[in-house]
Scaffold this active site. Structure first.
Site, short mmCIF file in Angstrom:
data_model
loop_
_atom_site.label_atom_id
_atom_site.label_comp_id
_atom_site.label_asym_id
_atom_site.label_seq_id
_atom_site.Cartn_x
_atom_site.Cartn_y
_atom_site.Cartn_z
N HIS A 1 0.82 -1.22 0.00
CA HIS A 1 0.00 0.00 0.00
C HIS A 1 0.86 1.27 0.00
O HIS A 1 0.39 2.34 0.37
CB HIS A 1 -0.96 0.01 1.21
CG HIS A 1 -2.09 -0.97 1.07
ND1 HIS A 1 -2.95 -1.30 2.09
CD2 HIS A 1 -2.52 -1.69 -0.01
CE1 HIS A 1 -3.84 -2.18 1.66
NE2 HIS A 1 -3.60 -2.44 0.40
N CYS B 1 6.69 20.33 -7.86
CA CYS B 1 7.60 19.39 -8.55
C CYS B 1 8.66 20.18 -9.32
O CYS B 1 8.39 21.28 -9.82
CB CYS B 1 6.76 18.55 -9.50
SG CYS B 1 7.72 17.40 -10.49
N CYS C 1 5.47 13.25 -7.22
CA CYS C 1 4.66 14.29 -7.85
C CYS C 1 3.28 13.72 -8.17
O CYS C 1 3.16 12.60 -8.68
CB CYS C 1 5.36 14.76 -9.13
SG CYS C 1 4.32 15.90 -10.08
N PRO D 1 -5.56 -10.44 18.07
CA PRO D 1 -6.34 -10.61 19.30
C PRO D 1 -7.84 -10.57 19.04
O PRO D 1 -8.63 -11.00 19.88
CB PRO D 1 -5.92 -9.41 20.17
CG PRO D 1 -5.38 -8.40 19.20
CD PRO D 1 -4.85 -9.15 18.01
P1 OAD Z 1 -7.31 -2.67 10.16
O1 OAD Z 1 -7.31 -1.45 11.03
O2 OAD Z 1 -8.44 -2.87 9.23
O3 OAD Z 1 -7.25 -3.96 11.10
C1 OAD Z 1 -6.33 -4.03 12.15
C2 OAD Z 1 -6.36 -5.44 12.69
O4 OAD Z 1 -5.34 -5.54 13.66
C3 OAD Z 1 -7.67 -5.86 13.35
O5 OAD Z 1 -8.06 -7.12 12.85
C4 OAD Z 1 -7.30 -5.94 14.83
O6 OAD Z 1 -8.02 -6.97 15.52
C5 OAD Z 1 -5.82 -6.26 14.76
N1 OAD Z 1 -5.03 -5.84 15.92
C6 OAD Z 1 -5.24 -4.80 16.76
N2 OAD Z 1 -4.27 -4.73 17.69
C7 OAD Z 1 -3.41 -5.75 17.42
C8 OAD Z 1 -2.20 -6.21 18.02
N3 OAD Z 1 -1.67 -5.59 19.09
N4 OAD Z 1 -1.59 -7.29 17.48
C9 OAD Z 1 -2.12 -7.92 16.40
N5 OAD Z 1 -3.26 -7.53 15.81
C10 OAD Z 1 -3.89 -6.46 16.30
O7 OAD Z 1 -5.91 -2.71 9.41
P2 OAD Z 1 -5.50 -3.40 8.06
O8 OAD Z 1 -6.14 -4.73 7.90
O9 OAD Z 1 -4.02 -3.28 7.96
O10 OAD Z 1 -5.14 0.79 3.31
O11 OAD Z 1 -6.13 -2.41 7.01
C11 OAD Z 1 -5.97 -2.68 5.66
C12 OAD Z 1 -5.94 -1.41 4.88
O12 OAD Z 1 -7.11 -0.65 5.15
C13 OAD Z 1 -4.83 -0.47 5.29
O13 OAD Z 1 -3.58 -0.81 4.73
C14 OAD Z 1 -5.33 0.82 4.73
C15 OAD Z 1 -6.81 0.75 5.04
O14 OAD Z 1 -7.61 1.25 4.06
C16 OAD Z 1 -4.60 1.85 2.72
O15 OAD Z 1 -4.22 2.83 3.34
C17 OAD Z 1 -4.51 1.70 1.25
#
Ligand code: OAD
Length: 256
Positions: A129, A162, A137, A229
């Protein structure tokens, strides 16, 4: 997870199954999401109360339309996130992933736009991502360096112009509705397809196409261990679930 839960026979059994699943010869691929950095104080996207999107509407900030509508506000918000992340430190989860390189090949595929895996010492990290710090730019795509972010939050900041065209610097992240950068994505699919084992850490498993990567491994018969978790969108792809925070469980899980 409290340290008490880690001591329960059920958890110890899951831990031992997970270590077994990850023990194959060959590369370990770690797929990380926002939960990996949660214990470094970086907010996740969707967690109740603390998630970034709980406080902001993503379409106000993380879309090409938002950039066209209110560029200076969006730039100010991303610069502030850069500042906050610059002050965060890798947690024991990032450090355990980096240390695992000492005894096997490790490929990190991350949805995170922070640089905490690199700062922990991981040497092969694919940012599917993009990266908060890789400015480019908005018109011709030339890489740009906007310098360090201001140390105070601002409602509005004008991005630098830019040097090649009259475009402006933008954050190097993937916004909703944009394609993923092809090189890291192809590297991710290739790594997952040829892994000995895949460890999925801290992702909701809801955002495609990244959420399809564990299934690519499972379809190839590669074991998939999940550390989270909470509940996630992953199900049949996962061989062993460890319901625990990354920083608490990864050091023991990845120790030789
Ligand atoms: P999310 O915020 O959707 O999910 C975070 C996950 O981490 C959840 O399933 C939580 O249960 C888990 N979690 C929380 N604390 C934790 C810990 N201490 N250890 C392990 N797990 C934990 O994040 P992503 O799945 O990364 O995209 O989100 C995917 C994408 O959505 C991001 O990359 C972003 C967003 O749109 C872009 O920016 C393009």
């Amino acid at each position: 997870m409290t340290s008490g839960e880690a001591e329960t026979p059920g958890f110890r059994e899951q831990m031992s199954k997970a270590r077994q699943a990850l023990s194959g010869h060959g590369p370990l691929v770690v797929l990380s999401g926002a939960g990996m950095s949660a214990e470094s104080g970086v907010p996740t996207f969707r967690d109740a109360q603390t998630g970034l999107w709980e406080r902001y509407d993503p379409t106000d900030l993380a879309t090409p339309e938002a950039w066209r509508r209110d560029r200076d506000m969006v730039w100010a918000w991303y610069r502030w996130r850069e500042h906050l992340i610059s002050g965060a430190r890798p947690n024991p989860g990032h450090l355990a992933v980096a240390r695992a390189q000492d005894h096997r090949d490790v490929v990190v595929v991350t949805q995170n736009v922070d640089d905490l895996h690199e700062r922990a010492g991981s040497t092969l990290v694919h940012h599917v991502h993009g990266s908060l710090f890789a400015h480019r730019c908005d018109t011709c795509g030339t890489p740009m360096d906007a310098g360090p972010p201001p140390p105070e939050p601002a409602d509005s900041l004008t991005p630098p112009t830019c040097t090649r065209c009259d475009g402006r610097a933008r954050p190097g992240v993937v916004w909703f509705g944009e394609m993923l950068p092809s090189a890291p994505w192809e590297a991710a699919v290739s790594a997952v397809s040829s892994a000995a084992a895949v460890l999925v850490v801290g992702t909701s498993g809801l955002v495609q196409p990244a959420a399809s990567l564990p299934g690519v491994a499972a379809d190839a018969g590669i074991p998939v261990v999940e550390v989270n978790p909470g509940a996630s969108g992953l199900g049949r792809e996962v061989s062993v679930h460890l319901r625990a925070p990354a920083g608490q469980v990864l050091p023991g899980l990845l120790a030789p």
